[in-house]
Motif scaffolding. Structure first.
Motif, mmCIF file in Angstrom:
data_model
loop_
_atom_site.group_PDB
_atom_site.id
_atom_site.type_symbol
_atom_site.label_atom_id
_atom_site.label_comp_id
_atom_site.label_asym_id
_atom_site.label_seq_id
_atom_site.Cartn_x
_atom_site.Cartn_y
_atom_site.Cartn_z
ATOM 1 N N TRP A 7 1.047 -1.181 -0.085
ATOM 2 C CA TRP A 7 -0.017 0.052 0.079
ATOM 3 C C TRP A 7 0.939 1.050 0.178
ATOM 4 N N SER A 8 0.676 2.213 -1.055
ATOM 5 C CA SER A 8 1.159 3.398 -0.789
ATOM 6 C C SER A 8 0.072 4.608 -0.478
ATOM 7 N N ASP A 9 0.329 5.173 0.703
ATOM 8 C CA ASP A 9 -0.749 6.004 1.335
ATOM 9 C C ASP A 9 -0.575 7.148 0.340
ATOM 10 N N GLU A 10 0.414 7.562 0.066
ATOM 11 C CA GLU A 10 0.549 8.772 -0.713
ATOM 12 C C GLU A 10 -0.250 8.848 -2.082
ATOM 13 N N ARG A 44 4.682 -13.318 -14.884
ATOM 14 C CA ARG A 44 4.622 -12.717 -13.511
ATOM 15 C C ARG A 44 3.577 -11.576 -13.541
ATOM 16 N N CYS A 45 2.277 -12.096 -13.675
ATOM 17 C CA CYS A 45 1.290 -11.336 -13.604
ATOM 18 C C CYS A 45 0.877 -10.550 -12.375
ATOM 19 N N GLY A 46 0.237 -9.231 -12.217
ATOM 20 C CA GLY A 46 0.102 -8.590 -11.008
ATOM 21 C C GLY A 46 -0.896 -7.460 -11.432
ATOM 22 N N CYS A 47 -1.223 -6.431 -10.245
ATOM 23 C CA CYS A 47 -2.083 -5.544 -10.953
ATOM 24 C C CYS A 47 -1.799 -4.206 -9.896
ATOM 25 N N ASP A 48 -2.265 -3.050 -10.194
ATOM 26 C CA ASP A 48 -2.155 -1.815 -9.403
ATOM 27 C C ASP A 48 -3.457 -1.489 -9.210
ATOM 28 N N PHE A 49 -3.932 -1.368 -7.808
ATOM 29 C CA PHE A 49 -5.337 -0.650 -7.426
ATOM 30 C C PHE A 49 -5.096 0.614 -7.322
ATOM 31 N N GLU A 50 -5.543 1.557 -8.028
ATOM 32 C CA GLU A 50 -5.566 2.908 -7.939
ATOM 33 C C GLU A 50 -6.796 3.627 -7.439
ATOM 34 N N PHE A 51 -7.050 3.873 -6.106
ATOM 35 C CA PHE A 51 -8.225 4.363 -5.552
ATOM 36 C C PHE A 51 -8.254 5.951 -5.449
ATOM 37 N N ASP A 52 -9.836 6.269 -5.657
ATOM 38 C CA ASP A 52 -10.339 7.422 -5.498
ATOM 39 C C ASP A 52 -10.832 7.508 -4.068
ATOM 40 N N LEU A 53 -10.736 8.823 -3.551
ATOM 41 C CA LEU A 53 -11.569 8.902 -2.108
ATOM 42 C C LEU A 53 -12.870 9.571 -2.360
ATOM 43 N N ASP A 54 -13.618 9.363 -1.254
ATOM 44 C CA ASP A 54 -15.002 10.334 -1.519
ATOM 45 C C ASP A 54 -14.683 11.387 -0.447
ATOM 46 N N GLU A 55 -15.858 12.257 -0.084
ATOM 47 C CA GLU A 55 -15.736 13.333 0.656
ATOM 48 C C GLU A 55 -14.973 13.031 1.871
ATOM 49 N N GLY A 57 -12.895 10.719 2.807
ATOM 50 C CA GLY A 57 -11.764 10.057 2.755
ATOM 51 C C GLY A 57 -11.656 8.763 2.881
ATOM 52 N N ARG A 58 -12.713 7.873 2.405
ATOM 53 C CA ARG A 58 -12.827 6.489 2.246
ATOM 54 C C ARG A 58 -12.712 6.266 0.944
ATOM 55 N N LEU A 59 -12.130 5.034 0.790
ATOM 56 C CA LEU A 59 -11.862 4.454 -0.542
ATOM 57 C C LEU A 59 -13.181 4.039 -1.219
ATOM 58 N N ARG A 60 -13.622 4.656 -2.588
ATOM 59 C CA ARG A 60 -14.809 4.575 -3.031
ATOM 60 C C ARG A 60 -14.765 3.801 -4.416
ATOM 61 N N GLU A 61 -13.694 4.516 -5.302
ATOM 62 C CA GLU A 61 -13.481 4.019 -6.645
ATOM 63 C C GLU A 61 -12.224 3.541 -6.950
ATOM 64 N N ALA A 62 -11.883 2.459 -7.581
ATOM 65 C CA ALA A 62 -10.571 1.794 -7.940
ATOM 66 C C ALA A 62 -10.501 1.566 -9.494
#
Length: 140
Positions: A7-10, A44-55, A57-62
């Motif tokens: 996880w990257s908080d930034e 070597r499959c993998g994935c990145d989940f890039e999240f957007d936050l709601d008002e 500050g909760r994870l809402r969309e990825a």
């Protein structure tokens, strides 16, 4: 599987390897499952989940970006995404959508089965009912 990602908080991004941990992804013990596991391991499959936050500050969309051989797969080949559709927007139920080679696929649901303390949620019995007792882990 999110607990096994980096996880990257930034950046609000979780990077998950589908082959590094045998408990991230599970397949039925059939020829197709063995073939998928073998191909995923080789490339070597993998994935990145890039999240957007709601008002709040909760994870809402990825946006889920696939990786093969450490390179991101371009969006014009495939796009994946997730939206928190739980009644309280608490991350307990996600709708997952995908577009493969320009074709919209049928969406499906992902349920949170363990809470932040590792305790079972109300969705845990669904896993027991839906996942075969013996399956193939995607370990590398």
């Amino acid at each position: 599987c999110f607990q096994r990602g980096r996880w990257s908080d930034e950046k609000k991004t979780s990077t998950i390897s589908l082959t590094a941990d045998p408990n991230v992804f599970c397949l039925r013990r059939e020829f197709q499952g063995v073939l998928i596991r073998t191909v995923f391991t080789i490339v070597r499959c993998g994935c990145d989940f890039e999240f957007d936050l709601d008002e709040q500050g909760r994870l809402r969309e990825a946006l889920v970006i696939g990786r093969m051989l450490c390179f991101r797969i371009p969006k014009f080949f495939m796009q994946f995404g997730m939206t928190d559709v739980s009644p309280n927007h608490d991350g307990s139920l996600w709708e997952c959508w995908s577009i493969l080679f320009g074709r919209v696929e049928t969406s499906y649901w992902v349920e949170r089965v363990l809470d932040e303390n590792g305790l079972q949620t109300r969705f845990f019995p669904h896993v027991l009912a839906e996942v075969p007792e013996r399956c193939l882990g995607m370990g590398g």
